[in-house]
Design a protein around this motif. Structure first.
Motif, PDB file in Angstrom:
ATOM      1  N   LYS A 163       0.982  -1.200   0.099  1.00  0.00           N
ATOM      2  CA  LYS A 163       0.178   0.035   0.085  1.00  0.00           C
ATOM      3  C   LYS A 163       0.819   1.255  -0.124  1.00  0.00           C
ATOM      4  CE  LYS A 163      -3.642  -2.333   2.234  1.00  0.00           C
ATOM      5  NZ  LYS A 163      -4.339  -2.942   3.254  1.00  0.00           N
ATOM      6  N   GLY A 164       0.299   2.349  -0.626  1.00  0.00           N
ATOM      7  CA  GLY A 164       1.138   3.407  -0.868  1.00  0.00           C
ATOM      8  C   GLY A 164       2.400   3.373  -1.679  1.00  0.00           C
ATOM      9  N   ASN A 165       3.274   4.505  -1.298  1.00  0.00           N
ATOM     10  CA  ASN A 165       4.837   4.321  -1.991  1.00  0.00           C
ATOM     11  C   ASN A 165       4.495   4.126  -3.713  1.00  0.00           C
ATOM     12  OD1 ASN A 165       6.111   4.649   0.361  1.00  0.00           O
ATOM     13  ND2 ASN A 165       5.610   2.534   0.835  1.00  0.00           N
ATOM     14  N   TYR A 166       3.704   4.845  -4.224  1.00  0.00           N
ATOM     15  CA  TYR A 166       3.467   4.360  -5.731  1.00  0.00           C
ATOM     16  C   TYR A 166       4.597   4.840  -6.443  1.00  0.00           C
ATOM     17  CZ  TYR A 166      -1.557   3.482  -4.675  1.00  0.00           C
ATOM     18  OH  TYR A 166      -2.390   2.718  -4.071  1.00  0.00           O
ATOM     19  N   VAL A 167       4.848   6.114  -6.254  1.00  0.00           N
ATOM     20  CA  VAL A 167       5.994   6.636  -7.150  1.00  0.00           C
ATOM     21  C   VAL A 167       7.208   5.925  -6.965  1.00  0.00           C
ATOM     22  CG1 VAL A 167       7.467   8.680  -7.598  1.00  0.00           C
ATOM     23  CG2 VAL A 167       4.987   8.803  -7.074  1.00  0.00           C
ATOM     24  N   LYS A 168       7.798   5.519  -5.422  1.00  0.00           N
ATOM     25  CA  LYS A 168       8.824   5.082  -5.297  1.00  0.00           C
ATOM     26  C   LYS A 168       8.987   3.598  -5.708  1.00  0.00           C
ATOM     27  CE  LYS A 168      11.738   3.855  -0.955  1.00  0.00           C
ATOM     28  NZ  LYS A 168      11.858   4.023   0.237  1.00  0.00           N
ATOM     29  N   GLU A 169       7.986   2.711  -5.526  1.00  0.00           N
ATOM     30  CA  GLU A 169       7.779   1.353  -5.938  1.00  0.00           C
ATOM     31  C   GLU A 169       7.948   1.665  -7.497  1.00  0.00           C
ATOM     32  OE1 GLU A 169       5.535  -0.554  -2.324  1.00  0.00           O
ATOM     33  OE2 GLU A 169       4.472  -0.264  -4.131  1.00  0.00           O
ATOM     34  N   TYR A 170       7.238   2.332  -8.249  1.00  0.00           N
ATOM     35  CA  TYR A 170       7.165   2.309  -9.692  1.00  0.00           C
ATOM     36  C   TYR A 170       8.693   2.585 -10.149  1.00  0.00           C
ATOM     37  CZ  TYR A 170       6.109   3.104 -14.473  1.00  0.00           C
ATOM     38  OH  TYR A 170       5.959   2.867 -15.793  1.00  0.00           O
ATOM     39  N   LEU A 171       9.501   3.563  -9.448  1.00  0.00           N
ATOM     40  CA  LEU A 171      10.604   3.928  -9.953  1.00  0.00           C
ATOM     41  C   LEU A 171      11.490   2.775  -9.747  1.00  0.00           C
ATOM     42  CD1 LEU A 171      10.985   7.459  -8.897  1.00  0.00           C
ATOM     43  CD2 LEU A 171      10.783   6.666 -11.113  1.00  0.00           C
ATOM     44  N   LYS A 172      11.442   2.133  -8.576  1.00  0.00           N
ATOM     45  CA  LYS A 172      12.199   0.864  -8.209  1.00  0.00           C
ATOM     46  C   LYS A 172      11.733  -0.211  -9.389  1.00  0.00           C
ATOM     47  CE  LYS A 172      13.343   1.311  -3.509  1.00  0.00           C
ATOM     48  NZ  LYS A 172      13.338   0.696  -2.111  1.00  0.00           N
ATOM     49  N   CYS A 173      10.523  -0.673  -9.675  1.00  0.00           N
ATOM     50  CA  CYS A 173      10.057  -1.250 -10.696  1.00  0.00           C
ATOM     51  C   CYS A 173      10.860  -1.220 -12.034  1.00  0.00           C
ATOM     52  CB  CYS A 173       8.545  -1.262 -10.777  1.00  0.00           C
ATOM     53  SG  CYS A 173       7.815  -2.416  -9.618  1.00  0.00           S
ATOM     54  N   CYS A 174      11.035   0.130 -12.431  1.00  0.00           N
ATOM     55  CA  CYS A 174      11.501   0.689 -13.644  1.00  0.00           C
ATOM     56  C   CYS A 174      13.026   0.221 -13.622  1.00  0.00           C
ATOM     57  CB  CYS A 174      11.390   2.105 -13.968  1.00  0.00           C
ATOM     58  SG  CYS A 174       9.728   2.708 -14.339  1.00  0.00           S
ATOM     59  N   SER A 175      13.752   0.313 -12.351  1.00  0.00           N
ATOM     60  CA  SER A 175      14.910  -0.435 -12.565  1.00  0.00           C
ATOM     61  C   SER A 175      15.011  -1.506 -12.741  1.00  0.00           C
ATOM     62  CB  SER A 175      15.609   0.091 -10.895  1.00  0.00           C
ATOM     63  OG  SER A 175      15.611   1.588 -10.912  1.00  0.00           O
ATOM     64  N   THR A 176      14.468  -2.468 -11.971  1.00  0.00           N
ATOM     65  CA  THR A 176      13.857  -3.834 -12.116  1.00  0.00           C
ATOM     66  C   THR A 176      13.923  -4.298 -13.590  1.00  0.00           C
ATOM     67  OG1 THR A 176      13.274  -4.221  -9.994  1.00  0.00           O
ATOM     68  CG2 THR A 176      12.823  -5.993 -11.396  1.00  0.00           C
ATOM     69  N   TRP A 177      12.921  -3.521 -14.158  1.00  0.00           N
ATOM     70  CA  TRP A 177      12.594  -3.828 -15.730  1.00  0.00           C
ATOM     71  C   TRP A 177      13.844  -3.486 -16.580  1.00  0.00           C
ATOM     72  CZ3 TRP A 177       7.883  -1.076 -14.221  1.00  0.00           C
ATOM     73  CH2 TRP A 177       6.936  -2.029 -13.796  1.00  0.00           C
ATOM     74  N   ALA A 178      14.521  -2.472 -16.096  1.00  0.00           N
ATOM     75  CA  ALA A 178      15.849  -2.219 -16.985  1.00  0.00           C
ATOM     76  C   ALA A 178      16.790  -3.455 -17.112  1.00  0.00           C
ATOM     77  CB  ALA A 178      16.331  -0.932 -16.303  1.00  0.00           C
ATOM     78  N   VAL A 179      16.693  -3.957 -15.689  1.00  0.00           N
ATOM     79  CA  VAL A 179      17.757  -5.109 -15.779  1.00  0.00           C
ATOM     80  C   VAL A 179      17.250  -6.296 -16.414  1.00  0.00           C
ATOM     81  CG1 VAL A 179      18.724  -6.986 -14.043  1.00  0.00           C
ATOM     82  CG2 VAL A 179      18.913  -4.544 -13.594  1.00  0.00           C
TER      83      VAL A 179
END
Length: 138
Positions: free
Chosen positions: A74-90
């Motif tokens: 729950k919450g942390n939408y932007v932080k988690e999305y940015l971390k997901c983007c890093s994960t997707w880059a890898v």
């Protein structure tokens, strides 16, 4: 509404590895359909461009599925999305390399090669999501 909330809460009690298998299979299926459709429309020689399209379109769908239905955060939408983007880059880089190696040196068929690549990359993605992108605060 109470029924849906109860259903969701019960779903979130299932171990995340099992939830990831179900949701991951759904995400991988949609991702593969995007790739196969793009290959059909653009042609096999453009398979790397089709992978870019696939990852771009499927990432948003995947983010919400991972957030709400796998890791139940729950919450942390932007932080988690940015971390997901890093994960997707890898994940994307791994996907591109595995796909290229399979197409050039092993299987030669882009459809089968991408199917195998998605499966292999999913394992790495799960670990990165669990311990990086959606890591609970301690």
């Amino acid at each position: 509404m109470i029924f849906l909330e109860s259903l969701y809460n019960n779903w979130c009690k299932i171990p995340d590895k099992i939830r990831f298998l179900f949701i991951g299979a759904l995400n991988a299926g949609i991702s593969y359909l995007i790739f196969a459709s793009a290959i059909f429309l653009a042609g096999e020689k453009h398979y790397q461009a089709c992978v870019i399209l696939q990852w771009t379109l499927s990432s948003v769908f995947s983010y919400f599925n991972q957030k709400f239905f796998v890791f139940c955060t729950k919450g942390n939408y932007v932080k988690e999305y940015l971390k997901c983007c890093s994960t997707w880059a890898v994940s994307y880089c791994l996907n591109v390399v595995i796909l290229e190696l399979l197409v050039r040196f092993a299987i030669k068929n882009v459809y089968i090669s991408q199917f195998i690549s998605i499966f292999l990359v999913s394992v790495v993605t799960y670990v990165l999501f669990k311990y990086f992108a959606f890591k609970p605060k301690v």
